[in-house]
Design an enzyme around this catalytic site. Structure first.
Site, short mmCIF file in Angstrom:
data_model
loop_
_atom_site.label_atom_id
_atom_site.label_comp_id
_atom_site.label_asym_id
_atom_site.label_seq_id
_atom_site.Cartn_x
_atom_site.Cartn_y
_atom_site.Cartn_z
N HIS A 1 0.83 -1.20 0.00
CA HIS A 1 0.00 0.00 0.00
C HIS A 1 0.86 1.25 0.00
CE1 HIS A 1 -3.74 -2.11 1.97
NE2 HIS A 1 -3.40 -2.62 0.81
N PRO B 1 -2.66 -1.06 19.22
CA PRO B 1 -2.52 -1.44 17.81
C PRO B 1 -2.78 -0.30 16.82
CG PRO B 1 -4.57 -2.31 18.72
CD PRO B 1 -3.81 -1.73 19.87
N LYS C 1 2.50 -0.90 15.34
CA LYS C 1 3.92 -0.90 15.68
C LYS C 1 4.40 -2.15 16.41
CE LYS C 1 5.40 2.74 13.81
NZ LYS C 1 4.98 2.27 12.51
#
Length: 414
Positions: A76, A298, A302
């Site tokens: 992406h 979340p 990371k």
């Protein structure tokens, strides 16, 4: 009778941190044993993170773990930020000069690593019990465990790596006074997450701030979606039948002209939100990596990426120490890792605070959140800050010169 063994590095935990550490150490000619309380089937099935920084992707490719990642991972350019009924694209690749993110589930990375380690006939034990670490004040700590057949083992090591997660045995084994700081923050909400057999309704991940709570639309494959809803921290999952989940996702994520694709929900659960950092990340010759040392919400994607950064640095440090007799990097392991850990902790806290609605939140707090989001989508400088931190804070400390047999590397791996 106890079987007595000897290895260079004893690794507790066969998640991505422990398995990758074993793989990197083997490339440098350092022996290890990996032990895990769960079964192989459990490790290969548990659903966890799925967003990889470009630095993580580059390292996995560089060490021979990129074949399935390149074939099946979804690359992406950036993410969408949605608020006030509007959806905005933030192009990380453009803002950072080429960095990106990739969707590839942690479960798949674990499968790749287990296959690589078993193909190399590595010492890898699942379903162990009664695990202990001892002798931590010496240069030869001891790892004890009972294998799946009931045989007791005692392994003398030159170093032990605690890669056994937040609830593992390694961090609590550090003697009193060995940890100088344990910083923790709990959040008054959690994420209700689903895995659904439904094609993604978006080409890139959507982060949505809605007046009734956060929502996130991600994916695992072109056929399987991964979606989340903010819910109270003590929410009962039985209050969320499938129809209610889909209705709420449509309500929070909906914008004109967009339709949410639905399908059978394969898995659902509620994840608590917390931040946790233990320092230092080492005690003499025991080193903590991944969730054993730190937890992040979340929101910033990371957790897995921090674990990879930890073990890249730890593998390099241990090879220098145990093969080359140079302790400098091992002595500085915690200091080096914590700079990245605190940067990632800040990013996750900031994104969490900006995207989630606290119970009882007043209009002032809501207006501040919207002002931050508006700044991100109108200021190139603000968007660049997000992009640089989201795609990989800094190069990983992995030294390819530690390899016994040098192989061609991707040029951007530090």
């Amino acid at each position: 009778m106890t079987v007595k063994q000897r290895t260079q590095v004893g690794i507790v935990g066969a998640g991505p941190a422990g398995l990758l550490l074993s793989h990197l150490l083997a490339l440098g000619g350092v022996d290890s044993i990996v032990i895990e309380a769960r079964s192989r089937a459990y490790c290969e099935a548990r659903q966890r993170a799925g967003m990889l920084e470009s630095t993580t992707v580059q390292l996995l490719r560089a060490v021979g773990l990129g074949r399935r990642l390149d074939a099946e991972g979804l690359e992406h350019d950036g993410i969408y930020l949605q608020f006030g009924g509007e959806r905005h694209h933030v192009n990380f690749r453009e803002l950072t000069g080429g960095r990106w993110v990739t969707i590839y589930a942690q479960t798949e990375i674990v499968k790749d690593l287990i296959r690589a380690r078993t193909a190399d006939r590595a010492a890898l034990e699942f379903e162990v019990s009664e695990t202990e670490v001892a002798g931590l004040d010496s240069d030869h700590p001891v790892l004890r465990y009972t294998d799946s057949a009931g045989q007791r083992h005692e392994v003398t090591c030159d170093a032990i790596a605690g890669c056994d997660g937040f609830h593992g045995i390694c961090r609590p084994a550090i003697p009193r006074g060995g940890l100088r700081l344990v910083a923790e923050r709990s959040y008054p909400y959690g994420w209700l997450g689903i895995l659904a057999k439904a094609p993604p309704s978006t080409d890139e991940v959507i982060y949505c701030r809605h007046e009734d709570g956060f929502a996130l639309h991600s994916m695992r494959t072109p056929e399987v979606g991964r979606l989340y809803l903010q819910v109270p921290a003590d929410e009962d999952i039985t209050r969320w039948p499938d129809d209610r989940i889909w209705d709420e996702l449509q309500r929070r994520l909906g914008v004109p002209g967009w339709e949410l694709q639905t399908g059978p929900i394969l898995e659902k659960g509620i994840t608590p939100m917390r931040s946790f950092v233990a320092t230092p990340m080492q005690y003499r010759r025991m080193y903590l990596a991944g969730d054993a040392a730190h937890i992040v919400p979340p929101t910033g994607a990371k957790g897995l990426n921090l674990a990879v950064a930890d073990v890249a640095a730890l593998a390099t440090a241990l090879i220098r120490l145990l093969r080359d007799g140079n302790p400098a990097l091992a002595d500085a392991y915690s200091e080096h890792c914590l700079e990245r850990v605190w940067r990632a902790t800040h990013l996750a806290w900031w994104m969490t605070a900006m995207m989630h609605v606290v119970p009882g939140q007043d209009p002032f707090e809501s207006a501040l959140q919207l002002a931050q989001l508006r700044n991100l989508v109108t200021s190139r400088a603000a968007a660049t800050m997000l992009a640089e931190n989201y795609t990989g804070y800094a190069p990983l400390r992995y030294d390819p010169a530690t390899r016994v047999v040098p192989t061609p590397l991707w040029p951007w791996v530090a």
